[in-house]
Design a protein around this motif. Structure first.
Motif, PDB file in Angstrom:
ATOM      1  N   GLN A 101       2.543  -1.637  -3.427  1.00 17.84           N
ATOM      2  CA  GLN A 101       3.594  -2.339  -2.479  1.00 17.84           C
ATOM      3  C   GLN A 101       2.900  -2.933  -1.124  1.00 17.84           C
ATOM      4  N   GLY A 104       0.515  -5.682  -1.599  1.00 16.16           N
ATOM      5  CA  GLY A 104       1.275  -6.907  -1.630  1.00 16.16           C
ATOM      6  C   GLY A 104       1.185  -7.189  -3.251  1.00 16.16           C
ATOM      7  N   ASP A 107       4.667  -7.428  -5.384  1.00 18.10           N
ATOM      8  CA  ASP A 107       5.461  -8.898  -5.373  1.00 18.10           C
ATOM      9  C   ASP A 107       4.676  -9.863  -6.172  1.00 18.10           C
ATOM     10  N   LEU A 164       8.023  -1.481 -11.047  1.00 18.58           N
ATOM     11  CA  LEU A 164       8.331  -2.954 -11.169  1.00 18.58           C
ATOM     12  C   LEU A 164       9.216  -3.305 -12.194  1.00 18.58           C
TER      13      LEU A 164
END
Length: 227
Positions: A101, A104, A107, A164
């Motif tokens: 997380q 980055g 995402d 995820l």
């Protein structure tokens, strides 16, 4: 999306063949980004991490090591650009989730995996599923992980219970391993009975090959499916 979720990496020929099949070209022409971050919080002899990397090199892959704690998000994206496989190693699953997380990458993975293959070892496999409730770290503190809010118990410091959810299951590695006393069938079965998700428990010679949501078990050992 193409995933290869393993307990122990490229531990046998069946799993090695499954990875080549997912990539679609020989190992000698395949670039791997190996992410060892989950191992950072574990102390002691890391011969298991060395063995994981050695088995990858034995197959002839081109390997770059991408350490999430050492690079900026932009540098990570640049480093991954020409890679065919993101190979995420084992260790502490909550620590790995936190750094996925913070870097980055958490995402970015859904978009990256439209063109790249994801391969996980242990923690690297668990973080792709629907929950970490069966992870070794969770099992060490059973009372804290008895309900849906278990992730709150690891929401401070460099730890997170977020996954995820790119694989429609809960993954439990190291089935019946002497090194993981809470990975026994009877313990997993009791916990799985309280969960709504499908649970797969795999030993160190087994893996899940997932293409989109089609799940295939690759095994030269033992595995169990629950729910």
């Amino acid at each position: 999306m193409k995933l290869l979720l393993t307990s122990n990496g490229l531990s046998n020929e069946s799993i090695c063949s499954a990875l080549e099949d997912l990539v679609g070209k020989p190992a000698k022409d395949t670039k791997i980004a190996f992410i060892p971050t989950a191992a950072n919080s574990e102390r002691g002899d890391k011969d298991w991490l060395i063995n994981d990397l050695y088995r990858i090199k034995q197959q002839g892959y081109i390997v770059d090591i991408i350490e999430l704690t050492a690079l900026t998000p932009d540098a990570i994206v640049k480093a991954l650009d020409d890679k065919d496989v993101l190979f995420v190693g084992g260790g502490n699953t909550f620590y790995l989730s936190y750094w996925l997380q913070k870097s980055g990458l958490f995402d970015l993975l859904p978009e990256l995996l439209k063109t790249k293959v994801y391969t996980g070892i242990s923690a690297g496999s668990m973080v792709m599923g629907e929950s970490l409730v069966l992870s070794s770290q969770a099992q060490k503190n059973i009372k804290a992980f008895e309900d849906a809010d278990y992730h709150l118990a690891v929401s401070t410091g460099e730890a997170s219970g977020k996954t995820l959810r790119l694989a429609p299951l809960i993954f439990r590695p190291h089935l019946n391993s002497r090194w993981f006393p809470n990975a026994k069938n009877e313990i997993i079965a009791k916990k799985a009975a309280k969960l709504t998700s499908k649970v797969y428990a795999l030993d160190d010679d087994s893996a899940l090959k997932i293409v989109d949501e089609n799940i295939e078990v690759i095994s030269e050992g033992h595995w169990k499916e629950y729910n």
